[in-house]
Design a protein around this motif. Sequence first.
Motif, mmCIF file in Angstrom:
data_model
loop_
_atom_site.group_PDB
_atom_site.id
_atom_site.type_symbol
_atom_site.label_atom_id
_atom_site.label_comp_id
_atom_site.label_asym_id
_atom_site.label_seq_id
_atom_site.Cartn_x
_atom_site.Cartn_y
_atom_site.Cartn_z
ATOM 1 N N ALA A 190 24.934 -10.821 -39.992
ATOM 2 C CA ALA A 190 25.545 -10.480 -38.638
ATOM 3 C C ALA A 190 26.753 -11.592 -38.592
ATOM 4 C CB ALA A 190 24.806 -10.478 -37.454
ATOM 5 N N VAL A 191 27.967 -11.018 -38.437
ATOM 6 C CA VAL A 191 29.104 -11.850 -38.414
ATOM 7 C C VAL A 191 29.335 -12.004 -36.805
ATOM 8 C CG1 VAL A 191 31.618 -12.176 -39.128
ATOM 9 C CG2 VAL A 191 30.064 -11.098 -40.592
ATOM 10 N N ASN A 192 29.047 -13.027 -36.161
ATOM 11 C CA ASN A 192 29.165 -13.265 -34.722
ATOM 12 C C ASN A 192 30.989 -13.873 -34.793
ATOM 13 O OD1 ASN A 192 29.478 -16.087 -32.947
ATOM 14 N ND2 ASN A 192 29.074 -14.275 -31.898
ATOM 15 N N TYR A 193 31.709 -13.400 -33.648
ATOM 16 C CA TYR A 193 32.781 -13.762 -33.202
ATOM 17 C C TYR A 193 33.004 -13.890 -31.577
ATOM 18 C CZ TYR A 193 34.113 -9.160 -32.031
ATOM 19 O OH TYR A 193 34.191 -7.774 -31.532
ATOM 20 N N ARG A 194 33.927 -14.725 -31.216
ATOM 21 C CA ARG A 194 34.090 -14.698 -29.961
ATOM 22 C C ARG A 194 35.354 -13.741 -29.365
ATOM 23 N NH1 ARG A 194 37.215 -17.684 -25.860
ATOM 24 N NH2 ARG A 194 38.163 -18.862 -27.830
ATOM 25 N N SER A 195 36.537 -14.169 -29.944
ATOM 26 C CA SER A 195 37.804 -13.320 -29.798
ATOM 27 C C SER A 195 38.478 -12.625 -30.820
ATOM 28 C CB SER A 195 38.604 -14.184 -28.979
ATOM 29 O OG SER A 195 39.016 -15.153 -29.639
ATOM 30 N N SER A 196 38.091 -13.224 -31.908
ATOM 31 C CA SER A 196 38.935 -12.671 -33.274
ATOM 32 C C SER A 196 38.269 -11.612 -33.794
ATOM 33 C CB SER A 196 38.994 -13.986 -33.945
ATOM 34 O OG SER A 196 39.783 -15.189 -33.563
ATOM 35 N N GLU A 197 38.355 -10.324 -33.302
ATOM 36 C CA GLU A 197 37.606 -9.265 -33.596
ATOM 37 C C GLU A 197 38.065 -8.464 -34.971
ATOM 38 O OE1 GLU A 197 36.271 -4.605 -32.173
ATOM 39 O OE2 GLU A 197 37.788 -5.437 -31.281
ATOM 40 N N ALA A 198 39.523 -8.523 -35.182
ATOM 41 C CA ALA A 198 39.850 -8.299 -36.376
ATOM 42 C C ALA A 198 39.588 -8.941 -37.653
ATOM 43 C CB ALA A 198 41.857 -8.113 -36.137
ATOM 44 N N ALA A 199 39.627 -10.212 -37.526
ATOM 45 C CA ALA A 199 39.145 -11.185 -38.534
ATOM 46 C C ALA A 199 37.759 -10.953 -38.717
ATOM 47 C CB ALA A 199 39.472 -12.657 -38.145
ATOM 48 N N ALA A 200 36.956 -10.598 -38.048
ATOM 49 C CA ALA A 200 35.465 -10.702 -38.052
ATOM 50 C C ALA A 200 35.387 -9.191 -38.704
ATOM 51 C CB ALA A 200 34.753 -10.331 -36.807
ATOM 52 N N LEU A 201 36.004 -8.171 -38.407
ATOM 53 C CA LEU A 201 35.891 -6.982 -39.016
ATOM 54 C C LEU A 201 36.546 -6.921 -40.728
ATOM 55 C CD1 LEU A 201 37.128 -4.391 -36.236
ATOM 56 C CD2 LEU A 201 34.818 -4.758 -37.162
ATOM 57 N N GLU A 202 37.412 -7.848 -40.816
ATOM 58 C CA GLU A 202 37.765 -8.116 -42.216
ATOM 59 C C GLU A 202 36.581 -8.771 -42.946
ATOM 60 O OE1 GLU A 202 39.035 -10.042 -45.429
ATOM 61 O OE2 GLU A 202 38.570 -11.113 -43.816
ATOM 62 N N VAL A 203 35.891 -9.653 -42.468
ATOM 63 C CA VAL A 203 34.920 -10.443 -42.827
ATOM 64 C C VAL A 203 33.776 -9.307 -43.488
ATOM 65 C CG1 VAL A 203 32.952 -12.248 -43.018
ATOM 66 C CG2 VAL A 203 35.229 -12.649 -41.896
ATOM 67 N N VAL A 204 33.429 -8.443 -42.390
ATOM 68 C CA VAL A 204 32.619 -7.335 -42.658
ATOM 69 C C VAL A 204 33.044 -6.431 -43.757
ATOM 70 C CG1 VAL A 204 31.374 -5.155 -41.583
ATOM 71 C CG2 VAL A 204 31.728 -7.430 -40.021
#
Length: 247
Positions: free
Chosen positions: A29-43
Amino acid sequence: MPTALVTGASRGIGRAIARRFAADGYDVAVNYRSSEAAALEVVDSIEDETDGAAIAVQADIGDDDAVEACVETTVDAFGSLDHVVNNAGINQHRYTPDLSPDDFRRVMNVNVAGTFAVTKAALPHLEESTVAECPSVINLSSRLAHAGADYEPHYASSKVGIIGLTKSHALEFGPTIRVNAIAPGYIETDMTDATTSEEEKEQKRQEVIPVGRLGKPEDIGQAAAYLRDASFVTGETLNVNGGQRMQ
């Protein structure tokens, strides 16, 4: 598959830890606060490059209700939670005359109270884990917990608090759950790029760090993987700093 929650995992150290766990066979689970695009790139990178699954979970770690929801979303998606990496944190480069009490409290709330809140929310699920090497919590501290910092006393203080919390939880949760910390030195991330000039980096390479380079986020990912699997290690703070500070 075993599972892990990594907070603050959309970039830098958190991203490297999430990718390392996934490469080692974990659903993450890749938690993020505001950087949704970056988190989805990690996923996407995890799902493209490994056999594991990954999800992006939005939550401000300074918000207790959001933390509870983050943990529950993780467990609902994967069916279990075996390891937690408390990486999320905030920082401001400010000297005391320019540092408001509210700023001090905000950093302490996210970095220390947030680490506590995530661990507390995850605790019932970690207690139910069946992983062979024992479930664990890994907290991110800093070299500044040992050295102090005149330009960010609130951040350094929060990282001292994380070491105290690590030791306390290791005593409280053993032998069921192991709890350790990592204290990174100078790591090349977006945060250090924004606050450290190339001249300062070169000086550190030549004069301060015996191995002659700044750390990479992947160095911390490697350390986290070690602590995740080190079944006879708990209550420790692993200094990953290229020999800058030896104990």
